[in-house]
Design a protein around this motif. Structure first.
Motif, PDB file in Angstrom:
ATOM      1  N   ARG A  45      44.443  79.464  21.909  1.00 24.89           N
ATOM      2  CA  ARG A  45      45.735  78.604  21.820  1.00 24.89           C
ATOM      3  C   ARG A  45      47.010  79.626  21.691  1.00 24.89           C
ATOM      4  N   ARG A  46      46.888  80.220  20.545  1.00 26.36           N
ATOM      5  CA  ARG A  46      47.929  80.974  20.195  1.00 26.36           C
ATOM      6  C   ARG A  46      48.012  82.268  21.351  1.00 26.36           C
ATOM      7  N   ILE A  47      47.158  82.568  21.882  1.00 21.46           N
ATOM      8  CA  ILE A  47      47.314  83.870  22.859  1.00 21.46           C
ATOM      9  C   ILE A  47      47.689  83.320  24.128  1.00 21.46           C
ATOM     10  N   ALA A  48      47.280  81.883  24.390  1.00 21.48           N
ATOM     11  CA  ALA A  48      48.028  81.272  25.589  1.00 21.48           C
ATOM     12  C   ALA A  48      49.284  81.075  25.469  1.00 21.48           C
ATOM     13  N   ALA A  49      49.744  80.570  24.455  1.00 21.98           N
ATOM     14  CA  ALA A  49      51.271  80.459  24.286  1.00 21.98           C
ATOM     15  C   ALA A  49      51.963  81.682  24.182  1.00 21.98           C
ATOM     16  N   HIS A  50      51.305  82.659  23.461  1.00 22.55           N
ATOM     17  CA  HIS A  50      52.355  83.937  23.636  1.00 22.55           C
ATOM     18  C   HIS A  50      52.401  84.473  24.825  1.00 22.55           C
ATOM     19  N   ASP A  51      51.214  84.345  25.568  1.00 20.45           N
ATOM     20  CA  ASP A  51      51.363  84.884  26.905  1.00 20.45           C
ATOM     21  C   ASP A  51      52.442  84.044  27.803  1.00 20.45           C
ATOM     22  N   TRP A  52      52.400  82.741  27.669  1.00 19.75           N
ATOM     23  CA  TRP A  52      53.098  81.998  28.359  1.00 19.75           C
ATOM     24  C   TRP A  52      54.773  82.381  28.193  1.00 19.75           C
ATOM     25  N   PHE A  53      55.075  82.342  26.830  1.00 21.27           N
ATOM     26  CA  PHE A  53      56.487  82.831  26.668  1.00 21.27           C
ATOM     27  C   PHE A  53      56.943  84.147  26.922  1.00 21.27           C
ATOM     28  N   LYS A  54      55.909  85.171  26.886  1.00 19.99           N
ATOM     29  CA  LYS A  54      56.161  86.611  27.430  1.00 19.99           C
ATOM     30  C   LYS A  54      56.304  86.567  28.828  1.00 19.99           C
ATOM     31  N   GLU A  55      55.601  85.762  29.782  1.00 17.13           N
ATOM     32  CA  GLU A  55      55.701  86.002  31.086  1.00 17.13           C
ATOM     33  C   GLU A  55      56.880  85.111  31.697  1.00 17.13           C
ATOM     34  N   LYS A  56      57.168  84.044  31.046  1.00 12.70           N
ATOM     35  CA  LYS A  56      58.334  83.041  31.294  1.00 12.70           C
ATOM     36  C   LYS A  56      59.780  83.446  31.123  1.00 12.70           C
ATOM     37  N   TRP A  79      27.712  91.695  15.164  1.00 14.67           N
ATOM     38  CA  TRP A  79      27.854  90.310  15.791  1.00 14.67           C
ATOM     39  C   TRP A  79      27.347  89.432  14.633  1.00 14.67           C
ATOM     40  N   HIS A  80      27.550  88.229  14.632  1.00 14.18           N
ATOM     41  CA  HIS A  80      27.214  87.376  14.018  1.00 14.18           C
ATOM     42  C   HIS A  80      26.842  86.030  14.607  1.00 14.18           C
ATOM     43  N   LEU A  81      25.653  85.200  14.021  1.00 18.89           N
ATOM     44  CA  LEU A  81      25.190  83.783  14.356  1.00 18.89           C
ATOM     45  C   LEU A  81      26.688  82.840  14.477  1.00 18.89           C
ATOM     46  N   VAL A  82      26.668  82.196  15.618  1.00 17.98           N
ATOM     47  CA  VAL A  82      27.774  81.181  15.829  1.00 17.98           C
ATOM     48  C   VAL A  82      27.710  80.013  14.740  1.00 17.98           C
ATOM     49  N   SER A  83      28.954  79.637  14.277  1.00 16.66           N
ATOM     50  CA  SER A  83      28.859  78.712  13.699  1.00 16.66           C
ATOM     51  C   SER A  83      30.252  77.756  13.819  1.00 16.66           C
ATOM     52  N   LEU A  84      30.173  76.595  13.500  1.00 18.63           N
ATOM     53  CA  LEU A  84      31.351  75.709  13.980  1.00 18.63           C
ATOM     54  C   LEU A  84      32.693  76.223  13.465  1.00 18.63           C
ATOM     55  N   ASN A  85      32.650  76.941  12.559  1.00 20.18           N
ATOM     56  CA  ASN A  85      34.165  77.638  12.011  1.00 20.18           C
ATOM     57  C   ASN A  85      34.418  78.513  12.855  1.00 20.18           C
ATOM     58  N   ALA A  86      33.425  79.596  13.445  1.00 17.13           N
ATOM     59  CA  ALA A  86      33.688  80.347  14.350  1.00 17.13           C
ATOM     60  C   ALA A  86      34.325  79.987  15.826  1.00 17.13           C
ATOM     61  N   ASP A 126      47.844  92.428  16.033  1.00 20.97           N
ATOM     62  CA  ASP A 126      47.335  91.919  17.478  1.00 20.97           C
ATOM     63  C   ASP A 126      46.376  90.692  16.994  1.00 20.97           C
ATOM     64  N   PHE A 127      46.231  89.923  18.153  1.00 21.85           N
ATOM     65  CA  PHE A 127      45.223  88.689  18.151  1.00 21.85           C
ATOM     66  C   PHE A 127      43.836  88.990  18.050  1.00 21.85           C
ATOM     67  N   LYS A 128      43.133  88.036  17.477  1.00 18.69           N
ATOM     68  CA  LYS A 128      41.779  88.398  17.350  1.00 18.69           C
ATOM     69  C   LYS A 128      41.050  87.843  18.665  1.00 18.69           C
ATOM     70  N   ARG A 129      40.184  88.693  19.216  1.00 14.13           N
ATOM     71  CA  ARG A 129      39.763  88.465  20.435  1.00 14.13           C
ATOM     72  C   ARG A 129      38.310  87.967  20.241  1.00 14.13           C
ATOM     73  N   SER A 143      37.964  78.673  15.019  1.00 19.03           N
ATOM     74  CA  SER A 143      38.568  79.747  14.766  1.00 19.03           C
ATOM     75  C   SER A 143      38.916  80.447  16.290  1.00 19.03           C
ATOM     76  N   ALA A 144      38.142  80.446  17.010  1.00 21.84           N
ATOM     77  CA  ALA A 144      38.242  80.907  18.341  1.00 21.84           C
ATOM     78  C   ALA A 144      39.193  80.168  19.225  1.00 21.84           C
ATOM     79  N   GLN A 145      38.919  78.626  19.353  1.00 21.51           N
ATOM     80  CA  GLN A 145      39.805  77.704  19.928  1.00 21.51           C
ATOM     81  C   GLN A 145      41.254  77.881  19.575  1.00 21.51           C
ATOM     82  N   ILE A 146      41.455  77.898  18.246  1.00 20.45           N
ATOM     83  CA  ILE A 146      42.821  78.157  17.822  1.00 20.45           C
ATOM     84  C   ILE A 146      43.500  79.345  18.017  1.00 20.45           C
ATOM     85  N   GLU A 147      42.674  80.570  17.866  1.00 20.31           N
ATOM     86  CA  GLU A 147      43.280  81.895  18.535  1.00 20.31           C
ATOM     87  C   GLU A 147      43.646  81.854  19.928  1.00 20.31           C
TER      88      GLU A 147
END
Length: 113
Positions: free
Chosen positions: A86-97, A70-77, A20-23, A80-84
């Motif tokens: 994008r992956r979820i959005a692309a996966h969902d788009w291909f799944k529904e299209k 829960w963790h303090l927010v860092s630039l790395n977090a 599964d994807f990281k949420r 990582s959330a932005q990348i994940e």
């Protein structure tokens, strides 16, 4: 390692199995009690930092769910959330299209390059 303060930004990551994807969930500390930090989304954290090793070195356990941190927010977090996301959005788009044959050919030609 320090206790949380009002205004601290924190995040949590959930994943249902390794495939599964990281949420990512983000929130802010809005209230402090003697032992707890209350987040804007209603989650209550034990306001005692502890070694975590889940996502960051330091984590704060959820009240009555000590295995969830829960963790303090860092630039790395954030990155990582932005990348994940994008992956979820692309996966969902291909799944529904539903592709037409012409679209399949175009995608195939683009990927073949």
């Amino acid at each position: 390692m320090r206790p949380l303060e009002i205004g601290d930004k924190v995040y949590n990551v959930k994943q249902n199995g390794f495939a599964d994807f990281k949420r990512y969930s983000f929130s802010v500390v809005v209230e402090l009690t003697k032992t707890l930090a209350v987040l804007k989304n209603g989650v209550r954290l034990i306001n005692v930092p502890k070694e975590s090793f889940i996502m960051e070195d330091v984590g704060y356990s959820v009240y009555r769910k000590k295995g969830v941190h829960w963790h303090l927010v860092s630039l790395n977090a954030i990155r990582s959330a932005q990348i994940e996301n994008r992956r979820i959005a692309a996966h969902d788009w291909f799944k529904e299209k539903e592709f037409t044959v012409e679209e399949m050919i175009k995608v195939h030609d683009l990927l073949k390059r």
